[in-house]
Design a protein around this motif. Structure first.
Motif, PDB file in Angstrom:
ATOM      1  N   PRO A  23      19.884 -38.640 -61.112  1.00 17.68           N
ATOM      2  CA  PRO A  23      19.130 -37.955 -62.176  1.00 17.68           C
ATOM      3  C   PRO A  23      18.098 -36.968 -61.632  1.00 17.68           C
ATOM      4  CG  PRO A  23      19.325 -40.290 -62.669  1.00 17.68           C
ATOM      5  CD  PRO A  23      19.821 -40.113 -61.265  1.00 17.68           C
ATOM      6  N   VAL A  24      17.477 -37.306 -60.504  1.00 13.62           N
ATOM      7  CA  VAL A  24      16.527 -36.381 -59.881  1.00 13.62           C
ATOM      8  C   VAL A  24      17.268 -35.166 -59.338  1.00 13.62           C
ATOM      9  CG1 VAL A  24      14.734 -36.152 -58.113  1.00 13.62           C
ATOM     10  CG2 VAL A  24      15.029 -38.332 -59.315  1.00 13.62           C
ATOM     11  N   ALA A  25      18.445 -35.408 -58.738  1.00  9.39           N
ATOM     12  CA  ALA A  25      19.256 -34.311 -58.212  1.00  9.39           C
ATOM     13  C   ALA A  25      19.684 -33.363 -59.327  1.00  9.39           C
ATOM     14  CB  ALA A  25      20.474 -34.866 -57.483  1.00  9.39           C
ATOM     15  N   ILE A  26      20.051 -33.916 -60.478  1.00  9.11           N
ATOM     16  CA  ILE A  26      20.494 -33.077 -61.595  1.00  9.11           C
ATOM     17  C   ILE A  26      19.337 -32.206 -62.094  1.00  9.11           C
ATOM     18  CG2 ILE A  26      21.261 -33.142 -64.003  1.00  9.11           C
ATOM     19  CD1 ILE A  26      22.984 -35.579 -63.200  1.00  9.11           C
ATOM     20  N   ARG A  27      18.142 -32.763 -62.162  1.00  6.07           N
ATOM     21  CA  ARG A  27      16.978 -31.946 -62.541  1.00  6.07           C
ATOM     22  C   ARG A  27      16.760 -30.836 -61.524  1.00  6.07           C
ATOM     23  NH1 ARG A  27      11.491 -34.666 -64.449  1.00  6.07           N
ATOM     24  NH2 ARG A  27      11.060 -32.427 -64.594  1.00  6.07           N
ATOM     25  N   TRP A  28      16.953 -31.143 -60.250  1.00  6.21           N
ATOM     26  CA  TRP A  28      16.780 -30.141 -59.200  1.00  6.21           C
ATOM     27  C   TRP A  28      17.812 -29.020 -59.343  1.00  6.21           C
ATOM     28  CZ3 TRP A  28      13.795 -27.591 -56.392  1.00  6.21           C
ATOM     29  CH2 TRP A  28      14.175 -26.983 -55.185  1.00  6.21           C
ATOM     30  N   THR A  66      18.908 -27.781 -61.998  1.00 12.77           N
ATOM     31  CA  THR A  66      18.420 -26.848 -63.015  1.00 12.77           C
ATOM     32  C   THR A  66      17.518 -25.798 -62.381  1.00 12.77           C
ATOM     33  OG1 THR A  66      18.520 -28.583 -64.691  1.00 12.77           O
ATOM     34  CG2 THR A  66      17.158 -26.671 -65.189  1.00 12.77           C
ATOM     35  N   ALA A  67      16.657 -26.238 -61.461  1.00 15.80           N
ATOM     36  CA  ALA A  67      15.811 -25.283 -60.740  1.00 15.80           C
ATOM     37  C   ALA A  67      16.660 -24.367 -59.860  1.00 15.80           C
ATOM     38  CB  ALA A  67      14.782 -26.030 -59.896  1.00 15.80           C
ATOM     39  N   VAL A  68      17.667 -24.944 -59.214  1.00 14.45           N
ATOM     40  CA  VAL A  68      18.544 -24.143 -58.354  1.00 14.45           C
ATOM     41  C   VAL A  68      19.261 -23.074 -59.173  1.00 14.45           C
ATOM     42  CG1 VAL A  68      20.579 -24.230 -56.861  1.00 14.45           C
ATOM     43  CG2 VAL A  68      18.799 -25.984 -56.646  1.00 14.45           C
ATOM     44  N   ALA A  69      19.668 -23.412 -60.390  1.00 15.14           N
ATOM     45  CA  ALA A  69      20.296 -22.418 -61.262  1.00 15.14           C
ATOM     46  C   ALA A  69      19.349 -21.253 -61.514  1.00 15.14           C
ATOM     47  CB  ALA A  69      20.717 -23.059 -62.581  1.00 15.14           C
ATOM     48  N   GLY A  70      18.055 -21.548 -61.613  1.00 17.50           N
ATOM     49  CA  GLY A  70      17.063 -20.485 -61.762  1.00 17.50           C
ATOM     50  C   GLY A  70      17.008 -19.583 -60.540  1.00 17.50           C
ATOM     51  N   PHE A  71      17.174 -20.180 -59.345  1.00 18.23           N
ATOM     52  CA  PHE A  71      17.200 -19.370 -58.130  1.00 18.23           C
ATOM     53  C   PHE A  71      18.389 -18.403 -58.160  1.00 18.23           C
ATOM     54  CE2 PHE A  71      15.396 -23.326 -55.789  1.00 18.23           C
ATOM     55  CZ  PHE A  71      14.145 -23.122 -56.367  1.00 18.23           C
ATOM     56  N   LEU A  72      19.535 -18.887 -58.632  1.00 19.14           N
ATOM     57  CA  LEU A  72      20.714 -18.023 -58.712  1.00 19.14           C
ATOM     58  C   LEU A  72      20.434 -16.808 -59.594  1.00 19.14           C
ATOM     59  CD1 LEU A  72      23.693 -20.542 -59.168  1.00 19.14           C
ATOM     60  CD2 LEU A  72      22.604 -19.777 -57.056  1.00 19.14           C
ATOM     61  N   ALA A  73      19.810 -17.052 -60.747  1.00 21.55           N
ATOM     62  CA  ALA A  73      19.513 -15.955 -61.666  1.00 21.55           C
ATOM     63  C   ALA A  73      18.527 -14.964 -61.045  1.00 21.55           C
ATOM     64  CB  ALA A  73      18.959 -16.511 -62.973  1.00 21.55           C
TER      65      ALA A  73
END
Length: 294
Positions: free
Chosen positions: A204-209, A211-218
């Protein structure tokens, strides 16, 4: 059958083909099927599908034929001898292959007056029919527009462009992203698991992370397109220092470090190319070319 539920033919009834035909039946399409081993069609016939005696008969039953077979060799062995039966009809090829194979198939289709779309299924058979699952298509805009309603029965249809090789190219790129992400998660799970942390606690912590990584992609995508990588968040130099902490922690716990060593190598190549003070997106500049001596 109502015009918004046109008849569709499915050729190839492996696990994916069965799922495709089942989703079309669920959506109310008159569905004709053909498979070399006819017994595989029985569950579909029991639900109202029509079993054709030959590929040619199957194609003749519908304006749209969807093919999902083992590979392009099987595809051509089936369709080349009966190409004339496809003239004036639409063929959607969901057989996995390379972009070059898709382009060759599209050229073959043009010579036989066949409306052709190449596609990639971005789910496993249980996900077929779910509107949240992506189905990628490439080929003529008009062909996609004409058959989009039927294709929507399978999943969310995304048209990538007129080049018929694009769906296969995206497929390969997205699978690479999936494998890299899953392997990174498994490496992290092994690392925390060395301290007896269950995967179910870490994930669950990895999945939240992610989401942040997806922001880096954008954030990084426009940098990649522009070829300019302002290091105003975290530079390659900072990332190299950070990955050393991962390498140390994993080594101390006996965890295989092949993946992070590979990642560090790419970062160091970017630094050597003058990108140490740039953002992590600059690593793409060294990924575009093989490493010297590789």
């Amino acid at each position: 059958m109502h015009s918004d539920h046109p008849a569709v033919t499915v050729i190839g009834l492996g696990s994916m083909g069965l799922a495709l035909a089942s989703a079309l039946l669920d959506a109310g399409h008159a569905t004709t099927v053909w498979n070399r081993s006819a017994h595989k069609a029985r569950p579909l016939v029991d639900r109202g599908a029509r079993l054709a005696a030959s590929p040619e008969e199957a194609i003749g039953a519908s304006p749209l034929t969807i093919v999902c077979v083992l590979d392009y060799g099987v595809l051509h062995a089936l369709l080349d001898p009966i190409a004339g039966s496809l003239a004036g009809k639409a063929l959607v090829n969901l057989t996995s292959g390379s972009p070059e194979q898709a382009q060759e198939a599209a050229a073959w289709a043009r010579t036989h007056a066949v409306d052709y779309l190449d596609g990639a299924i971005m789910t496993t058979p249980p996900g077929v029919g779910d509107s949240g699952m992506m189905f990628l298509y490439s080929g003529a805009d008009a062909v996609f527009a004409a058959h989009r309603p039927a294709l929507a029965a399978l999943g969310d249809p995304l048209h990538l462009g007129a080049d018929p090789g694009l769906a296969s190219l995206y497929d390969a790129a997205l699978l690479g992203l999936m494998w890299s992400t899953l392997t990174g998660w498994l490496h992290g799970t092994a690392l925390v698991g060395a301290e007896r942390t269950p995967a179910t606690a870490f994930t669950p912590v990895a999945i939240r992370w992610l989401t942040a990584v997806a922001g880096f992609l954008a954030t990084y995508a426009p940098q990649v397109d522009a070829g300019r990588y302002p290091g105003d968040d975290a530079t390659v130099d900072v990332q190299i220092a950070a990955i050393d902490h991962l390498l140390h922690a994993a080594t101390a716990r006996g965890i295989d470090n092949a993946l992070p060593e590979l990642l560090k190598s790419a970062m160091e190549r970017a630094k050597a190319a003058g990108h140490g003070s740039d953002s992590f997106a600059s690593v793409i500049e060294v990924l575009k070319s093989p490493a010297v001596g590789a």
